[in-house]
Structures are given as structure tokens and as C-alpha cells.
Enzyme design. Sequence first.
Site, PDB file in Angstrom:
ATOM      1  CE1 TYR A   1      94.546 -23.966 -21.964  1.00  0.00           C
ATOM      2  CE2 TYR A   1      92.381 -23.051 -20.920  1.00  0.00           C
ATOM      3  CZ  TYR A   1      93.294 -23.697 -22.014  1.00  0.00           C
ATOM      4  OH  TYR A   1      92.642 -23.250 -23.400  1.00  0.00           O
TER       5      TYR A   1
ATOM      6  CG  ASN B   1      83.479 -23.630 -22.907  1.00  0.00           C
ATOM      7  OD1 ASN B   1      83.815 -22.687 -22.163  1.00  0.00           O
ATOM      8  ND2 ASN B   1      83.627 -24.637 -22.481  1.00  0.00           N
ATOM      9  CB  VAL B   2      85.994 -23.424 -29.715  1.00  0.00           C
ATOM     10  CG1 VAL B   2      85.595 -23.742 -31.205  1.00  0.00           C
ATOM     11  CG2 VAL B   2      86.394 -22.159 -29.461  1.00  0.00           C
TER      12      VAL B   2
ATOM     13  NE  ARG C   1      86.674 -30.303 -15.425  1.00  0.00           N
ATOM     14  CZ  ARG C   1      86.650 -30.387 -16.606  1.00  0.00           C
ATOM     15  NH1 ARG C   1      86.743 -31.486 -17.478  1.00  0.00           N
ATOM     16  NH2 ARG C   1      86.733 -29.170 -17.161  1.00  0.00           N
TER      17      ARG C   1
ATOM     18  CG  ASP D   1      85.078 -27.170 -13.842  1.00  0.00           C
ATOM     19  OD1 ASP D   1      85.801 -27.147 -14.873  1.00  0.00           O
ATOM     20  OD2 ASP D   1      84.349 -27.991 -13.795  1.00  0.00           O
TER      21      ASP D   1
HETATM   22  C1  UD1 Z   1      87.151 -24.887 -22.322  1.00  0.00           C
HETATM   23  C2  UD1 Z   1      88.291 -25.622 -23.111  1.00  0.00           C
HETATM   24  C3  UD1 Z   1      89.497 -24.470 -22.966  1.00  0.00           C
HETATM   25  C4  UD1 Z   1      88.911 -23.180 -23.097  1.00  0.00           C
HETATM   26  C5  UD1 Z   1      87.906 -22.628 -22.547  1.00  0.00           C
HETATM   27  C6  UD1 Z   1      87.558 -21.304 -22.751  1.00  0.00           C
HETATM   28  C7  UD1 Z   1      88.399 -27.697 -23.604  1.00  0.00           C
HETATM   29  C8  UD1 Z   1      88.649 -29.114 -23.498  1.00  0.00           C
HETATM   30  N1  UD1 Z   1      88.626 -26.900 -22.938  1.00  0.00           N
HETATM   31  O1  UD1 Z   1      87.551 -25.157 -20.908  1.00  0.00           O
HETATM   32  O2  UD1 Z   1      90.600 -24.749 -23.657  1.00  0.00           O
HETATM   33  O3  UD1 Z   1      90.196 -22.257 -23.245  1.00  0.00           O
HETATM   34  O4  UD1 Z   1      86.715 -23.595 -22.569  1.00  0.00           O
HETATM   35  O5  UD1 Z   1      86.104 -21.020 -22.189  1.00  0.00           O
HETATM   36  O6  UD1 Z   1      87.512 -27.515 -24.710  1.00  0.00           O
HETATM   37  N2  UD1 Z   1      82.275 -31.505 -17.657  1.00  0.00           N
HETATM   38  C9  UD1 Z   1      81.366 -32.554 -17.314  1.00  0.00           C
HETATM   39  N3  UD1 Z   1      81.620 -33.649 -17.952  1.00  0.00           N
HETATM   40  C10 UD1 Z   1      82.611 -34.301 -18.550  1.00  0.00           C
HETATM   41  C11 UD1 Z   1      83.459 -33.012 -18.949  1.00  0.00           C
HETATM   42  C12 UD1 Z   1      83.275 -31.876 -18.328  1.00  0.00           C
HETATM   43  O7  UD1 Z   1      80.269 -31.922 -16.579  1.00  0.00           O
HETATM   44  O8  UD1 Z   1      82.554 -35.464 -18.841  1.00  0.00           O
HETATM   45  C13 UD1 Z   1      82.094 -30.196 -17.300  1.00  0.00           C
HETATM   46  C14 UD1 Z   1      83.323 -29.761 -16.629  1.00  0.00           C
HETATM   47  O9  UD1 Z   1      83.371 -29.881 -15.366  1.00  0.00           O
HETATM   48  C15 UD1 Z   1      83.108 -28.026 -17.078  1.00  0.00           C
HETATM   49  C16 UD1 Z   1      82.110 -28.156 -18.018  1.00  0.00           C
HETATM   50  O10 UD1 Z   1      81.762 -29.170 -18.366  1.00  0.00           O
HETATM   51  O11 UD1 Z   1      82.241 -27.534 -15.905  1.00  0.00           O
HETATM   52  C17 UD1 Z   1      83.024 -27.547 -19.482  1.00  0.00           C
HETATM   53  O12 UD1 Z   1      84.207 -28.422 -19.541  1.00  0.00           O
HETATM   54  P1  UD1 Z   1      85.305 -28.467 -20.817  1.00  0.00           P
HETATM   55  O13 UD1 Z   1      84.531 -28.771 -21.807  1.00  0.00           O
HETATM   56  O14 UD1 Z   1      86.354 -29.280 -20.298  1.00  0.00           O
HETATM   57  O15 UD1 Z   1      85.808 -27.102 -20.940  1.00  0.00           O
HETATM   58  P2  UD1 Z   1      86.282 -25.812 -20.080  1.00  0.00           P
HETATM   59  O16 UD1 Z   1      86.855 -26.190 -18.903  1.00  0.00           O
HETATM   60  O17 UD1 Z   1      85.094 -24.746 -19.889  1.00  0.00           O
END
Ligand code: UD1
Length: 316
Positions: free
Chosen positions: A144, A173-174, A272, A275
Site C-alpha cells: 500500500y 491517519n484521517v 501487524r 505497520d
Molecule cells: C492509515 C490509513 C491509510 C493511510 C495512513 C496514513 C486506514 C484504514 N488506513 O494507515 O489509508 O494512508 O493511515 O498515515 O485509515 N490497530 C490496532 N487495532 C486494530 C486496528 C489497528 O491496534 O483493531 C493498529 C494498527 O496495527 C496500527 C494502528 O492501529 O499500528 C493504525 O492502524 P490503521 O488505523 O489501520 O492505520 P494505518 O495502518 O496507520
Amino acid sequence: MSNFLVTGGAGFIGSALVRGLLAKGASRVAVVDSLLTGYERNLDEVCGAIDFHRVDIRDYDALRKTMAGIDVVFHEAAIPSVPRSIAEPVPSHDVNINGTFNLLRAAKDAGVRRVIYAASSSAYGDTPVLPKVETMATAPKSPYAAQKLMGEYYMSVWASCFGLETVSLRYFNVFGPRQDPTSQYSGVLSLFISAILDRRTPTIFGDGETSRDFTYVEDVVGLNLRAAEAPASVSGKVFNAGNGGRITLNQAWDLLQKFEGVAIPPIYGPPRPGDVRDSQADTTAAVRELGHSPQVSFEAGLRATLDWYRSTRNRA
Ligand code: UD1
């Protein structure tokens, strides 16, 4: 005002942008969305004021037709998840790279003046220095992140080779109202908010000290609107679209527990793959060259988002 097209306009960020454009008095707003991850209900309030095209950005001919008479395109359509790009790399590549290529070809062929692109802060990877500045070397850690970075390169090449004005905004992270919490690939705050409202235990991947520059959706809309109006000297450039702060997952969950007056310890799972550990935007260039500084603090944005999710549940 100009005529606008928003790809991914039925999605969480795209639909906020559509509402922002209409609120500013845009004469015409067209929306392209395949409804793969977007929902028409996100546009219910404004459906009489827009032209909606159910078109997949991989379909050049259909996309080209939607651009007749359009001045500015906001390219939000994407498959936007790091883990999804690892689990399903083929559709992710196809939409995020081939779709973006089509978008640029169609925009150029249709005589569009400017394309503003939803790039990603994931392009930075694990840089040792925070906050992340646009001049830093990129180091994508997932398909991605690599796809979104490729899109930036295409944007700047279309500006230099084909005279199409382009601006890339690296979203950090919008979050906010309408973010879809129903998929395993949903943004973490939408999942946390659903969990707290259901009084469920969330899963935190890693030790919870992973940090993000969570950025309220209205600030991203504000920056996009400025990018549409900025002088042609911004063309071909990349800007951070962040809040400038840094919040850990533990802090975010703690704040939600405080807001709701409950104590629900999270479950911790393995980190994950793909990440990034820490993320924080340097907003200097965006403020200086585009003229929008972040207006909504993390706490205020989180409260507003929690209230929105609660009110939509009460209505359902
Ligand atoms: C997000 C965006 C991505 C964007 C990027 C920019 C989403 C889905 N993805 O990615 O499109 O380009 O920011 O910075 O909005 N996590 C947990 N528990 C959960 C889910 C996630 O701990 O149930 C953790 C993940 O492992 C990660 C963090 O939260 O460490 C953020 O995850 P996520 O919200 O998926 O965003 P990004 O991967 O940072």
C-alpha cells in the site's frame, strides 16, 4: 467557482470533501465511486446537488466521460489499507496504481486543470526522525505504501511532462464521522469507538505505544480546498496533511474510556506486518504554501466523532 470531480466521493473522506465543496458554493460537484468501499448513504444529504457516477477508476472510457467540463479533480478513490494490501495485493495494486494512472490520463485528455491526490504518510516508513518532513527520504514498508508513493511520482511526472497541475497531500491517519467501522481493515479509531460504544474489548496490535498523528477529517477537507486554490507554483509538489501531534494507541483508548466513564482493559496482540511504528507530520510547508493550519485538536475531534457514532446508532 470551478467545476469539481471527487473520485471516491462516496467514501469517508471523499464525501466530507463533497460537502465542503458545496458549503463553499461550488457550482458543480461530480462524484465517481465504484461503491467497493464507499456508500451512497454518505451522500444522502447532498444527493440533489451532485452528479453521481457509479464508475470504477480502472475503466478509462467511463472515467474520461465523467471529466467533461471539470476543472479540478480530487482523487480520493483507493483501496486504503496496509494489511489489506498484504492480504490482497492484486486488487490493491490494480486500483491504487493502474486506477491512478487511468485517472491522470483521463484528466489530461479531458483538459482538467488540476488534480489533487490523496497520498499517504505511510510512504515515509520508519524514519528515525520525527516529525516527518517532506524532504526526508521515503521508505515504504507495505505494498500500500509503495502504491501510494508511486501515485505521487506519477502526479509530479504528469505535471512536468504533460502540463497537468498536480498536488499530492500525504494524509496522516484521517478520522471522523462516517469512517466505516465494519471491516477488519477499518481505521483503528473507528474500531475503538465501535468497541467502546458496545462495551467490547478492543485488540491493540503491539504494545500500544505505536503512535499516529490522527488528523480530523475537516482539517483534511480544509487543506484540499486550499490546494485547489493555491497558485500554480505548488504544482508537482508533495505536502503533509497532518495535525502535527502524536498520540499512542494506549492514549487513544484511555481517552475513550474516560469520555465514556468505563474501564475496559484492551487485549494486546502481535504487531501487524507492514505497520510503521511512529508517525507525526511536520505541517510547516503545508501551512506556508497552502495556507491551512490544523484547527481541530485530537481530543475535540475524537469527542465529535464519538458523538456522531452514538447519534447514528440512536437513530438506527
Ligand atoms: C492509515 C490509513 C491509510 C493511510 C495512513 C496514513 C486506514 C484504514 N488506513 O494507515 O489509508 O494512508 O493511515 O498515515 O485509515 N490497530 C490496532 N487495532 C486494530 C486496528 C489497528 O491496534 O483493531 C493498529 C494498527 O496495527 C496500527 C494502528 O492501529 O499500528 C493504525 O492502524 P490503521 O488505523 O489501520 O492505520 P494505518 O495502518 O496507520
